[in-house]
Design a protein around this motif. Structure first.
Motif, PDB file in Angstrom:
ATOM      1  N   GLU A 785       0.833  -1.200   0.000  1.00 16.26           N
ATOM      2  CA  GLU A 785       0.000   0.000   0.000  1.00 16.26           C
ATOM      3  C   GLU A 785       0.869   1.253   0.000  1.00 16.26           C
ATOM      4  O   GLU A 785       1.763   1.405   0.834  1.00 16.26           O
ATOM      5  CB  GLU A 785      -0.910   0.035   1.223  1.00 16.26           C
ATOM      6  N   MET A 794      -7.978  10.447   1.652  1.00 19.50           N
ATOM      7  CA  MET A 794      -8.270  10.048   0.292  1.00 19.50           C
ATOM      8  C   MET A 794      -7.309  10.776  -0.636  1.00 19.50           C
ATOM      9  O   MET A 794      -6.975  11.945  -0.418  1.00 19.50           O
ATOM     10  CB  MET A 794      -9.716  10.367  -0.071  1.00 19.50           C
ATOM     11  N   SER A 820      -7.886   0.729  -3.220  1.00 22.81           N
ATOM     12  CA  SER A 820      -8.728   0.179  -2.162  1.00 22.81           C
ATOM     13  C   SER A 820      -8.971   1.252  -1.131  1.00 22.81           C
ATOM     14  O   SER A 820      -8.126   2.148  -0.921  1.00 22.81           O
ATOM     15  CB  SER A 820      -8.068  -1.028  -1.515  1.00 22.81           C
ATOM     16  N   ASN A 821     -10.109   1.172  -0.478  1.00 22.30           N
ATOM     17  CA  ASN A 821     -10.382   2.096   0.618  1.00 22.30           C
ATOM     18  C   ASN A 821     -10.237   1.423   1.985  1.00 22.30           C
ATOM     19  O   ASN A 821     -10.138   2.102   2.999  1.00 22.30           O
ATOM     20  CB  ASN A 821     -11.796   2.689   0.485  1.00 22.30           C
ATOM     21  N   ASP A 822     -10.245   0.097   2.003  1.00 21.20           N
ATOM     22  CA  ASP A 822     -10.127  -0.610   3.287  1.00 21.20           C
ATOM     23  C   ASP A 822      -8.866  -1.468   3.388  1.00 21.20           C
ATOM     24  O   ASP A 822      -8.615  -2.091   4.404  1.00 21.20           O
ATOM     25  CB  ASP A 822     -11.353  -1.480   3.532  1.00 21.20           C
ATOM     26  N   TRP A 826      -9.419  -5.034  -3.436  1.00 21.44           N
ATOM     27  CA  TRP A 826      -8.633  -4.249  -4.392  1.00 21.44           C
ATOM     28  C   TRP A 826      -9.263  -4.350  -5.776  1.00 21.44           C
ATOM     29  O   TRP A 826      -9.749  -5.400  -6.178  1.00 21.44           O
ATOM     30  CB  TRP A 826      -7.190  -4.754  -4.441  1.00 21.44           C
ATOM     31  N   HIS A 835     -12.379   8.549  -9.207  1.00 21.21           N
ATOM     32  CA  HIS A 835     -12.535   9.019  -7.843  1.00 21.21           C
ATOM     33  C   HIS A 835     -11.235   8.891  -7.069  1.00 21.21           C
ATOM     34  O   HIS A 835     -10.317   8.184  -7.468  1.00 21.21           O
ATOM     35  CB  HIS A 835     -13.644   8.227  -7.135  1.00 21.21           C
ATOM     36  N   SER A 836     -11.194   9.543  -5.923  1.00 21.91           N
ATOM     37  CA  SER A 836     -10.045   9.420  -5.024  1.00 21.91           C
ATOM     38  C   SER A 836     -10.184   8.150  -4.202  1.00 21.91           C
ATOM     39  O   SER A 836     -11.280   7.663  -3.939  1.00 21.91           O
ATOM     40  CB  SER A 836      -9.968  10.641  -4.111  1.00 21.91           C
ATOM     41  N   PHE A 837      -9.028   7.635  -3.763  1.00 23.57           N
ATOM     42  CA  PHE A 837      -8.970   6.409  -2.965  1.00 23.57           C
ATOM     43  C   PHE A 837      -7.940   6.572  -1.856  1.00 23.57           C
ATOM     44  O   PHE A 837      -7.026   7.404  -1.932  1.00 23.57           O
ATOM     45  CB  PHE A 837      -8.606   5.207  -3.844  1.00 23.57           C
ATOM     46  N   ARG A 838      -8.105   5.751  -0.839  1.00 18.43           N
ATOM     47  CA  ARG A 838      -7.199   5.848   0.301  1.00 18.43           C
ATOM     48  C   ARG A 838      -5.877   5.121   0.025  1.00 18.43           C
ATOM     49  O   ARG A 838      -4.817   5.586   0.399  1.00 18.43           O
ATOM     50  CB  ARG A 838      -7.868   5.252   1.544  1.00 18.43           C
ATOM     51  N   TYR A 840      -3.284   2.900  -2.706  1.00 18.07           N
ATOM     52  CA  TYR A 840      -2.906   2.579  -4.078  1.00 18.07           C
ATOM     53  C   TYR A 840      -1.798   1.508  -4.052  1.00 18.07           C
ATOM     54  O   TYR A 840      -0.947   1.507  -3.166  1.00 18.07           O
ATOM     55  CB  TYR A 840      -2.368   3.825  -4.811  1.00 18.07           C
ATOM     56  N   ASN A 866     -11.386  15.183   4.399  1.00 19.43           N
ATOM     57  CA  ASN A 866     -12.788  15.179   4.804  1.00 19.43           C
ATOM     58  C   ASN A 866     -13.176  16.401   5.617  1.00 19.43           C
ATOM     59  O   ASN A 866     -14.346  16.714   5.760  1.00 19.43           O
ATOM     60  CB  ASN A 866     -13.086  13.919   5.629  1.00 19.43           C
TER      61      ASN A 866
END
Length: 870
Positions: A785, A794, A820-822, A826, A835-838, A840, A866
C-alpha cells in the motif's frame, strides 16, 4: 498538487502493517540492486543432460579433472565431459538394498560417500573410479615363532668360593642358595656368557625372550590401523635354562658344575589370507607399506643380578624354583606347513640345574602389563607381502631397539563409521552425528599363532574353532560384537582389545566333534594404551553359555562428538582430532571462512550446530586440529540441510526464520518475510505474465524447515528452494539484504563447487555462475500500500511516470494500478480520471535484460481531505 517519488529499492516485505513506500508485496524474477530493480539471471545451462532417473551427487573437481558423480537408484556412477560430450567411466558401485547416499565429499583423488550405513571410499586412478570399501582393509596378519632348541658350548663354572654345605637329604626340599661370595663368582663367569648368548641370537634376527609385536599401515602422513599388541613367548619361566651335566663336590659343598646355556630360539613369521593381500594392494596410493613393530624384550632374567641358585634332582618339585617352562614355538613341519605349539617344560625335576637370576612371577607379570612402546623393525611393501613369510630383522636394529622409530598409539581406526554430517576444511574430513561399529578381531589376529600341541615328545596338529565376543560399555550403552571364527589350538595367556571401555570377553571354543565350551573373561583397562586386556596363565572353559545383555547393540552412538581426520587422509581419525561439543546432538558443521583448502585459520573456523546451540571450534595453527570449543549462540538449527557456507559467514534456518552467523554474532535475515502471503491471484490480470503468479502453499518460516539453499557466489544471492516440485523459490540478496522470488524452475540437488554452485533441475545440470546474456526476462513487482504521507486521507493521482533504464530495444515495462479504501478489497484502476482512494498499489510487468533497471515511479497527486469545504 504534490509530487511523490517512490524508489523501488526494497524487496518483499510481508508485515501486515503499513511500511515504507516502495516496499514490495511480490517481486518475481526481479531483485533490488544498487537501489533499483534488475532482472535475475537464471542459472547457466551447462549443456549437460542426465538421463531419466539419474541424480547428480557431486562434482569431483581438481586441477587435473572435473568428474560428475551421480546415482541411478542405489548404484553410484560417474562421467566427464570430453569435447562437449558426456563420457561415462567404466565404473558402477551398487549400494546395499537398504543403503542410501545423502552426500559426497572429496580430498584429492579420494571420494567419500556418506550413506545411512557407513562412509564409502572411492579412488580415482587409471582414468576411472575404484571402490575401496567402507573403511581401511583388514589384513588380520597372524604372527608365529618358528625355531629350535639351541645350546651353547659347555661351560665350566668355578664355585670354589661356596662354603655352605648342603643340609641332609630332604625329598621335600631340593633348592639351595649360594652365599654372596659364590654368587658374585658365578655371576662374573656366567653373566657375560648369557649376554653373549642373547646377542648372538639377535645377530641372526631371532628371539629368545618374550616380546610384543604389532603391525601398522604406513601412509604418507603416518601410521594407522594398528594390530593389537600380541605377546610372543619363545621361552617362559626361568631364562635361560642351565642344565648341569656334571657336578663336583668337596664333601657336601658344591664347588664346580658344567652347564650349557640353553633356550628355544625363535624367528618371527606371519600368515595372511591371499584375498586380504589383493584388497590391500588396491590401496597402494594410500598405504605405502605394512610396518612391523616390537617391544623391548620382557624376560624373567635379571641382568647383573647376583641371585644364582641351584636345584638338585628330586621326585618333588620346588615351589621356590620357577623352572624354564618352554614357550609357544614352531616345533615341527616345514615351511608353510609348520606346526606351532607350546614347547613344553624344559625344567625337569630329574635334572640338576643352575638357576639364573629371575624376577618373581608377580614382578614379571607387571612388566608384561606395562609394555606400551613399540619400535619399528621391518617395513614390508605391498608388493613384498606373501601369504606366508618370515620377518627378517637386521641384527643392528634388534641390538639398538630403543633408538628405532616408535609407533604412536592407535584409536579405533579399525572401526566402520557412519555419520550424518560432514565438512572438508584444511584438507581434513570433519564428521559428526556418529555411529561407530567396532571391529571384531578374529582370534588368529590377537594371539601368538598355534595350530598344534605336544603329545609326549611329539608335536601333533590339533585345532579348535574359536570365536570372540567383546562387550564394550560406552556412552551409557553396551555394545556387543562377535568375531569370525579362527582355527587355532589355543589362545595363550594374553588377549587385548583396542578400546579402553571394553570390559568383558566371551570365548567360544568348538572341537572337531561339534562340542562347544565357553570362557567368560573380565578385561582390565590398560594403564598406558587405548585398550583393555586379559592376562592370566589359563582360561576356564565350561559348558555354560554366558548371557549377553539383551539391549546390547552393534554400534557406539556419539551424538555430540566431531571427528577430524589427518591431513589428506580421510580414513584415519586420530584421538587428538576428536572433540566433544556440548551435551546435545550435533545437527551439522560448517566453516565461517572462505572456502579455500589451505592456510585459512580464522578465530572461529569451524562451527558445530547442535540441539543445545551453536559452538565455535578454534584451530591450533601448529597442528591444524581444534584446540578449544566454546558456545556462541543459543540458536538451534531446525533444518541441517539449510546450513550453507557463504564466504566469511554461514546461513541457516531456525524456528524464527533465516539467520546469518558471522564471528560470534547471529542476525535474523527474514524478519521482512514474517506475515501472510499475498494472494497473487488478484493481480493476475495478464495471460502473458500469469505463469509468474504462483501461490505459496505454506508460510515462509514453515517452508524453511525442509528447504534447500544454493549460494550464488557470483551475484551474492541465496536461492531458497521448497522441498517440493514447485516452480517458485525465494532469493535473498546479500548485497541489498532484500528478498525476492523466482518462478521458472525447481531443483533436485545442490552441490557446492566453489566458486560455482551446481544444481540439477529436472534432467538438466545448471550452474550459478557469472555470465553475459542477451535474453529478455519477464518479471513482476507489486508494491505494498502506497500510503503517501497520510494513510487515512483520500488521494487522487493525476500523473504517473515510470523511472527506468533500458539498454535493449525489446525491453519494455508496463504497469497496472490497484486501489482500495479498506486495504482488503482491491480493484484495478483503468484511468487516472476517477474518484479518489485511500490506498494505491502498483504492479510492474517487466521485460528486461540483465543490464536494464527499474528505479521507481514519480506521481503527481492531490489529497481529498474530509474536514475541508469542497
Amino acid at each position: 498538487m504534490e509530487r511523490k517519488n517512490v524508489s523501488l529499492s526494497y524487496g518483499i516485505h510481508r508485515s501486515p502493517s503499513i511500511g515504507a513506500d516502495g516496499e514490495l508485496s511480490e517481486c518475481v524474477n526481479l531483485i533490488p540492486k544498487n537501489g533499483e530493480l534488475t532482472s535475475v539471471l537464471p542459472p547457466k545451462d551447462t549443456g549437460i543432460m542426465l538421463d531419466e532417473g539419474e541424480l547428480l551427487l557431486f562434482v569431483h573437481n581438481t586441477s587435473k579433472y572435473k568428474n560428475y558423480i551421480y546415482a541411478v537408484g542405489n548404484t553410484i556412477k560417474a562421467f566427464r565431459i570430453t569435447d562437449g560430450e558426456r563420457e561415462d567411466f567404466p565404473f558402477a558401485h551398487a549400494l546395499e538394498n537398504d543403503e542410501s547416499i545423502s552426500h559426497m565429499q572429496s580430498i584429492g583423488n579420494t571420494l567419500i560417500g556418506i550413506t545411512n550405513k557407513s562412509l564409502q571410499y572411492f579412488l580415482f586412478k587409471d582414468n576411472t573410479y575404484r571402490y575401496l570399501g567402507n573403511k581401511g582393509p583388514e589384513l588380520d596378519m597372524s604372527f608365529g615363532l618358528y625355531g629350535y632348541l639351541y645350546e651353547s658350548e659347555e661351560i665350566t663354572v668355578d664355585i670354589s668360593k661356596n662354603f655352605l654345605p648342603e643340609p641332609a637329604d630332604n625329598p621335600l626340599f631340593n633348592m639351595f642358595t649360594f652365599p654372596v661370595e659364590a654368587q658374585q663368582q658365578i655371576s662374573e663367569q656366567l653373566s657375560p656368557k648369557i649376554n653373549e648368548f642373547i646377542n648372538y641370537i639377535k645377530s641372526f634376527g631371532n628371539f629368545t625372550e618374550s616380546f610384543f609385536v604389532r603391525y601398522a599401515y604406513r601412509t604418507i602422513n603416518g601410521y594407522y590401523m594398528q594390530s593389537t599388541p600380541i605377546l610372543m613367548t619363545p621361552n617362559s619361566g626361568r631364562f635361560p635354562y642351565l642344565p648341569c651335566s656334571t657336578q663336583r663336590y668337596e664333601g657336601n659343598i658344591l664347588k664346580e658344575v658344567k652347564t650349557r646355556i640353553t633356550a628355544y630360539v625363535g624367528r618371527l613369521d606371519y600368515r595372511v589370507d591371499k584375498e586380504a593381500i589383493d584388497v590391500l594392494r588396491q590401496w597402494s596410493d594410500i598405504i605405502q607399506s605394512v610396518d612391523i613393530f616390537i617391544s623391548e624384550p620382557v624376560s624373567y632374567y635379571v641382568q647383573d643380578s647376583r641371585n644364582y641358585v641351584y636345584k638338585k634332582p628330586s621326585s618333588f618339585g620346588s615351589i621356590e624354583f620357577i623352572g624354564a617352562r618352554g614357550g609357544i614355538l614352531s616345533v615341527g613341519g616345514t615351511d608353510a606347513d609348520k606346526i606351532y605349539a607350546r614347547t613344553g617344560n624344559l625344567s625337569k625335576n630329574t635334572d640338576f640345574e643352575l638357576g639364573a637370576p629371575a624376577l618373581s612371577e608377580s614382578d614379571y607379570n607387571e612388566l608384561v602389563k606395562r609394555v606400551s612402546v613399540f619400535r619399528k623393525v621391518r617395513s614390508i611393501s605391498l608388493d613384498e607381502l606373501k601369504a606366508y613369510d618370515d620377518i627378517e630383522i637386521d641384527a643392528e636394529i634388534l641390538q639398538n631397539l630403543n633408538v628405532q622409530e616408535a609407533l604412536p598409539d592407535d584409536y579405533n581406526s579399525h572401526e566402520k563409521i557412519k555419520c550424518n554430517f560432514s565438512f572438508i576444511y584444511n584438507s581434513r574430513l570433519n564428521i559428526a552425528g556418529i555411529n561407530r561399529y567396532p571391529y571384531a578381531f578374529p582370534p588368529k589376529a590377537v594371539v601368538n599363532y598355534t595350530n598344534g600341541e605336544k603329545s609326549g615328545n611329539e608335536t601333533v596338529r590339533k585345532t579348535y574353532s574359536y570365536k570372540i565376543t567383546v562387550l564394550i560399555r560406552d556412552t551409557g550403552s553396551i555394545t556387543a560384537i562377535t568375531s569370525a571364527a579362527s582355527i587355532l589350538n589355543n589362545l595363550g595367556e594374553w588377549i587385548y582389545y583396542p578400546n579402553p571401555n571394553a570390559y568383558r570377553m566371551i570365548i567360544e571354543k568348538t572341537d572337531s566333534a561339534g562340542g562347544t565350551l565357553y570362557a567368560d573373561l573380565q578385561l582390565t583397562k590398560h594403564e598406558f594404551l587405548n585398550g583393555a586386556y586379559y592376562y592370566n596363565t589359563g582360561m576356564d572353559f565350561t559348558g555354560k553359555k554366558p548371557e549377553i545383555p539383551t539391549d546390547a547393540t552393534d554400534y557406539i552412538h556419539e551424538p555430540n562428538k566431531i571427528y577430524t581426520s589427518e591431513v589428506g587422509n580421510p580414513f584415519f581419525f586420530p584421538l587428538s582430532g576428536i572433540n566433544t561439543v556440548g551435551t546435545g546432538n550435533i545437527l551439522g558443521i560448517s566453516s565461517a571462512t572462505k572456502a579455500l583448502s589451505q592456510g585459512q585459520f580464522g578465530q572461529f573456523p569451524l562451527y558445530a550446530f547442535s540441539t543445545d546451540g551453536i559452538w565455535a571450534m578454534e584451530v591450533n595453527p601448529e597442528t591444524g586440529l581444534y584446540s578449544s570449543v566454546q558456545p556462541v549462540s543459543r540458536d538451534v538449527c531446525n533444518n541441517p540441510a539449510s546450513i550453507t557456507q557463504i564466504d566469511a559467514a554461514i546461513v541457516f534456518t531456525t524456528d524464527r526464520g533465516l539467520k546469518l552467523l558471522q564471528g560470534s554474532d547471529v542476525v535474523l535475515l527474514s524478519s521482512s518475510m514474517e506475515g501472510h502471503n499475498t494472494d497473487e491471484g488478484i493481480f493476475n490480470i495478464s495471460d502473458e505474465f500469469s505463469p509468474l503468479f504462483v501461490n505459496d502453499t505454506e508460510q515462509f518460516v514453515e517452508m524453511l524447515r525442509s528447504c534447500l539453499i544454493a549460494y550464488d557466489y557470483a551475484h551474492s544471492m541465496l536461492h531458497i528452494f521448497p522441498n517440493d516440485e514447485a516452480q517458485k523459490h525465494y532469493i535473498f540478496s546479500l548485497e541489498s539484504n532484500e528478498f525476492a522470488s523466482y518462478v521458472g524452475y525447481n531443483i533436485r540437488t545442490v552441490i557446492n563447487n566453489y566458486p560455482q554452485t551446481i544444481v540439477q533441475s529436472g534432467n538438466k545440470v545448471l550452474s550459478y555462475d557469472n555470465y553475459v546474456s542477451e535474453d529478455i526476462y519477464k518479471g513482476v513487482a507489486v508494491t505494498r500500500e502506497l500510503a503517501f504521507d497520510d494513510p487515512f486521507c483520500m488521494k487522487i493521482i493525476h500523473d504517473l511516470r515510470v523511472m527506468s533504464y533500458r539498454t535493449k530495444e525489446k525491453s519494455r515495462i508496463r504497469i497496472a494500478i490497484f486501489v482500495s479504501n479498506d486495504g482488503q478489497k482491491w480493484f484495478q484502476l483503468h484511468s487516472l480520471r476517477q474518484h479518489s482512494f485511500r490506498f494505491y498499489r502498483i504492479a510492474f510487468f517487466t521485460e528486461m535484460s540483465d543490464t536494464d533497471t527499474l528505479s521507481g515511479v514519480s506521481m503527481m497527486f492531490d489529497y481529498r481531505r474530509n474536514n475541508k469545504l469542497r
